[in-house]
Design a protein around this motif. Sequence first.
Motif, PDB file in Angstrom:
ATOM      1  N   MET A 122     -24.484 136.509  26.536  1.00 39.75           N
ATOM      2  CA  MET A 122     -24.853 137.038  25.232  1.00 39.75           C
ATOM      3  C   MET A 122     -25.315 138.476  25.438  1.00 39.75           C
ATOM      4  O   MET A 122     -26.179 138.749  26.273  1.00 39.75           O
ATOM      5  CB  MET A 122     -25.979 136.221  24.606  1.00 39.75           C
ATOM      6  CG  MET A 122     -26.458 136.739  23.260  1.00 39.75           C
ATOM      7  SD  MET A 122     -27.786 135.664  22.620  1.00 39.75           S
ATOM      8  CE  MET A 122     -28.076 136.427  21.019  1.00 39.75           C
ATOM      9  N   ILE A 123     -24.713 139.391  24.710  1.00 38.85           N
ATOM     10  CA  ILE A 123     -25.098 140.798  24.767  1.00 38.85           C
ATOM     11  C   ILE A 123     -25.676 141.202  23.415  1.00 38.85           C
ATOM     12  O   ILE A 123     -25.119 140.866  22.363  1.00 38.85           O
ATOM     13  CB  ILE A 123     -23.885 141.690  25.100  1.00 38.85           C
ATOM     14  CG1 ILE A 123     -23.454 141.507  26.552  1.00 38.85           C
ATOM     15  CG2 ILE A 123     -24.200 143.157  24.828  1.00 38.85           C
ATOM     16  CD1 ILE A 123     -22.235 142.325  26.931  1.00 38.85           C
ATOM     17  N   THR A 124     -26.782 141.908  23.454  1.00 34.30           N
ATOM     18  CA  THR A 124     -27.369 142.508  22.252  1.00 34.30           C
ATOM     19  C   THR A 124     -27.435 144.004  22.463  1.00 34.30           C
ATOM     20  O   THR A 124     -28.017 144.468  23.456  1.00 34.30           O
ATOM     21  CB  THR A 124     -28.795 141.968  21.992  1.00 34.30           C
ATOM     22  OG1 THR A 124     -28.732 140.559  21.789  1.00 34.30           O
ATOM     23  CG2 THR A 124     -29.401 142.625  20.760  1.00 34.30           C
ATOM     24  N   THR A 125     -26.812 144.751  21.577  1.00 31.54           N
ATOM     25  CA  THR A 125     -26.894 146.201  21.659  1.00 31.54           C
ATOM     26  C   THR A 125     -27.315 146.728  20.302  1.00 31.54           C
ATOM     27  O   THR A 125     -26.962 146.182  19.258  1.00 31.54           O
ATOM     28  CB  THR A 125     -25.561 146.819  22.125  1.00 31.54           C
ATOM     29  OG1 THR A 125     -25.733 148.221  22.351  1.00 31.54           O
ATOM     30  CG2 THR A 125     -24.449 146.600  21.114  1.00 31.54           C
ATOM     31  N   ARG A 126     -28.100 147.811  20.301  1.00 32.03           N
ATOM     32  CA  ARG A 126     -28.735 148.289  19.075  1.00 32.03           C
ATOM     33  C   ARG A 126     -28.458 149.761  18.849  1.00 32.03           C
ATOM     34  O   ARG A 126     -28.135 150.507  19.779  1.00 32.03           O
ATOM     35  CB  ARG A 126     -30.241 148.055  19.143  1.00 32.03           C
ATOM     36  CG  ARG A 126     -30.953 148.824  20.269  1.00 32.03           C
ATOM     37  CD  ARG A 126     -32.423 148.463  20.344  1.00 32.03           C
ATOM     38  NE  ARG A 126     -33.129 149.181  21.409  1.00 32.03           N
ATOM     39  CZ  ARG A 126     -33.686 150.373  21.291  1.00 32.03           C
ATOM     40  NH1 ARG A 126     -33.611 151.030  20.133  1.00 32.03           N
ATOM     41  NH2 ARG A 126     -34.311 150.946  22.299  1.00 32.03           N
ATOM     42  N   LEU A 127     -28.601 150.185  17.594  1.00 34.94           N
ATOM     43  CA  LEU A 127     -28.483 151.602  17.276  1.00 34.94           C
ATOM     44  C   LEU A 127     -29.659 152.358  17.896  1.00 34.94           C
ATOM     45  O   LEU A 127     -30.756 151.815  18.072  1.00 34.94           O
ATOM     46  CB  LEU A 127     -28.467 151.809  15.760  1.00 34.94           C
ATOM     47  CG  LEU A 127     -27.272 151.194  15.021  1.00 34.94           C
ATOM     48  CD1 LEU A 127     -27.380 151.478  13.521  1.00 34.94           C
ATOM     49  CD2 LEU A 127     -25.944 151.715  15.560  1.00 34.94           C
ATOM     50  N   ASN A 128     -29.431 153.631  18.222  1.00 40.26           N
ATOM     51  CA  ASN A 128     -30.425 154.360  19.012  1.00 40.26           C
ATOM     52  C   ASN A 128     -31.712 154.703  18.272  1.00 40.26           C
ATOM     53  O   ASN A 128     -32.689 155.117  18.892  1.00 40.26           O
ATOM     54  CB  ASN A 128     -29.814 155.636  19.612  1.00 40.26           C
ATOM     55  CG  ASN A 128     -29.199 156.537  18.560  1.00 40.26           C
ATOM     56  OD1 ASN A 128     -29.513 156.427  17.378  1.00 40.26           O
ATOM     57  ND2 ASN A 128     -28.321 157.435  18.979  1.00 40.26           N
ATOM     58  N   ASP A 129     -31.753 154.516  16.954  1.00 38.94           N
ATOM     59  CA  ASP A 129     -32.998 154.779  16.228  1.00 38.94           C
ATOM     60  C   ASP A 129     -33.612 153.494  15.675  1.00 38.94           C
ATOM     61  O   ASP A 129     -34.495 153.536  14.822  1.00 38.94           O
ATOM     62  CB  ASP A 129     -32.760 155.776  15.097  1.00 38.94           C
ATOM     63  CG  ASP A 129     -31.789 155.260  14.028  1.00 38.94           C
ATOM     64  OD1 ASP A 129     -31.201 154.175  14.242  1.00 38.94           O
ATOM     65  OD2 ASP A 129     -31.626 155.935  13.001  1.00 38.94           O
ATOM     66  N   VAL A 177     -18.545 150.358   7.904  1.00 40.18           N
ATOM     67  CA  VAL A 177     -18.930 150.397   9.317  1.00 40.18           C
ATOM     68  C   VAL A 177     -19.000 148.979   9.873  1.00 40.18           C
ATOM     69  O   VAL A 177     -18.476 148.702  10.958  1.00 40.18           O
ATOM     70  CB  VAL A 177     -20.286 151.121   9.490  1.00 40.18           C
ATOM     71  CG1 VAL A 177     -20.767 150.994  10.926  1.00 40.18           C
ATOM     72  CG2 VAL A 177     -20.166 152.590   9.112  1.00 40.18           C
ATOM     73  N   ALA A 178     -19.645 148.072   9.145  1.00 39.75           N
ATOM     74  CA  ALA A 178     -19.777 146.694   9.612  1.00 39.75           C
ATOM     75  C   ALA A 178     -18.409 146.040   9.791  1.00 39.75           C
ATOM     76  O   ALA A 178     -18.174 145.317  10.776  1.00 39.75           O
ATOM     77  CB  ALA A 178     -20.616 145.895   8.624  1.00 39.75           C
ATOM     78  N   GLU A 179     -17.497 146.280   8.866  1.00 41.11           N
ATOM     79  CA  GLU A 179     -16.157 145.718   8.983  1.00 41.11           C
ATOM     80  C   GLU A 179     -15.456 146.256  10.219  1.00 41.11           C
ATOM     81  O   GLU A 179     -14.810 145.498  10.961  1.00 41.11           O
ATOM     82  CB  GLU A 179     -15.337 146.037   7.735  1.00 41.11           C
ATOM     83  CG  GLU A 179     -13.934 145.454   7.770  1.00 41.11           C
ATOM     84  CD  GLU A 179     -13.166 145.718   6.487  1.00 41.11           C
ATOM     85  OE1 GLU A 179     -12.076 145.123   6.331  1.00 41.11           O
ATOM     86  OE2 GLU A 179     -13.639 146.510   5.644  1.00 41.11           O
ATOM     87  N   MET A 180     -15.585 147.558  10.457  1.00 37.40           N
ATOM     88  CA  MET A 180     -14.950 148.174  11.625  1.00 37.40           C
ATOM     89  C   MET A 180     -15.506 147.594  12.922  1.00 37.40           C
ATOM     90  O   MET A 180     -14.758 147.268  13.849  1.00 37.40           O
ATOM     91  CB  MET A 180     -15.169 149.692  11.577  1.00 37.40           C
ATOM     92  CG  MET A 180     -14.644 150.464  12.782  1.00 37.40           C
ATOM     93  SD  MET A 180     -15.861 150.564  14.133  1.00 37.40           S
ATOM     94  CE  MET A 180     -17.160 151.535  13.347  1.00 37.40           C
ATOM     95  N   VAL A 181     -16.832 147.438  13.006  1.00 47.90           N
ATOM     96  CA  VAL A 181     -17.444 146.900  14.220  1.00 47.90           C
ATOM     97  C   VAL A 181     -17.027 145.442  14.428  1.00 47.90           C
ATOM     98  O   VAL A 181     -16.687 145.032  15.548  1.00 47.90           O
ATOM     99  CB  VAL A 181     -18.982 147.027  14.159  1.00 47.90           C
ATOM    100  CG1 VAL A 181     -19.628 146.313  15.342  1.00 47.90           C
ATOM    101  CG2 VAL A 181     -19.397 148.498  14.143  1.00 47.90           C
ATOM    102  N   HIS A 229     -28.196 146.300  14.779  1.00 48.62           N
ATOM    103  CA  HIS A 229     -27.835 145.786  16.094  1.00 48.62           C
ATOM    104  C   HIS A 229     -26.735 144.744  15.957  1.00 48.62           C
ATOM    105  O   HIS A 229     -26.401 144.322  14.841  1.00 48.62           O
ATOM    106  CB  HIS A 229     -29.052 145.185  16.810  1.00 48.62           C
ATOM    107  CG  HIS A 229     -29.605 143.940  16.179  1.00 48.62           C
ATOM    108  ND1 HIS A 229     -30.366 143.951  15.031  1.00 48.62           N
ATOM    109  CD2 HIS A 229     -29.521 142.627  16.538  1.00 48.62           C
ATOM    110  CE1 HIS A 229     -30.742 142.722  14.723  1.00 48.62           C
ATOM    111  NE2 HIS A 229     -30.226 141.898  15.621  1.00 48.62           N
ATOM    112  N   ILE A 230     -26.163 144.376  17.086  1.00 45.32           N
ATOM    113  CA  ILE A 230     -25.153 143.319  17.097  1.00 45.32           C
ATOM    114  C   ILE A 230     -25.479 142.327  18.205  1.00 45.32           C
ATOM    115  O   ILE A 230     -26.095 142.669  19.217  1.00 45.32           O
ATOM    116  CB  ILE A 230     -23.721 143.864  17.316  1.00 45.32           C
ATOM    117  CG1 ILE A 230     -23.578 144.518  18.691  1.00 45.32           C
ATOM    118  CG2 ILE A 230     -23.333 144.837  16.212  1.00 45.32           C
ATOM    119  CD1 ILE A 230     -22.152 144.912  19.052  1.00 45.32           C
TER     120      ILE A 230
END
Length: 207
Positions: free
Chosen positions: A26-33, A75-79, A102-103
């Motif tokens: 499981m990977i969690t990555t977040r926006l930088n702000d 953006v959400a659709e693209m990701v 985040h995702i």
Amino acid sequence: MSYEPRDDIYQGAYLPHCEAGGRPQMITTRLNDSIPKEIFETKISLASSERERRLLTQRFLDQGRGSCHLANDDVAEMVGEAIQFYDGKNYQLVEWVVMPNHIHLVYSKPQAPMGKIAGSLKSYTSSQMNKILGDSGKNWERDFFDRYARDEQHLVNMSCYTLLNPVKAGLVDDPFDWKWSSIHNYSPEFKEELRKWYRQWRKRFWE
């Protein structure tokens, strides 16, 4: 040349990572702000354990801080499409969700190192995000959080947590009302299974 999964621990930009020999991850990555620097430095980085660090991080992420560019439908659709694009290429996709800042991505049978999986996804989606928003610069935090599934039940925990994150964050009452999630691969009857899981495991997810 086929990929041979490693089984080791290494240091990322600021977080340790564990390549678990091909086990589900499981990977969690977040926006930088998404988490203010002062919170990260005074609370998260000083956590007494890895479990506490994860819980604090998720708590702050679910507060919806920062620009929340991922709340933009385009953006959400693209990701979401990018996550699914790599299915069968870099991994076998298990579950995913795009949250406002985040995702979460759960996958098995990796065909590339975890850093490459996260890096490829972030690199492509960052450039596309800038095109959609008319912006520039890097959008994602440099590093990411990871967790490997110890056994089948732990994989179920990761999957259910991913699908229920929009509910946990207070964004929707029904997980099927959240558009950007793999929950739509299931029938509505699946909600009862999620309810059972939530009642049993919600307080013990990271154990």
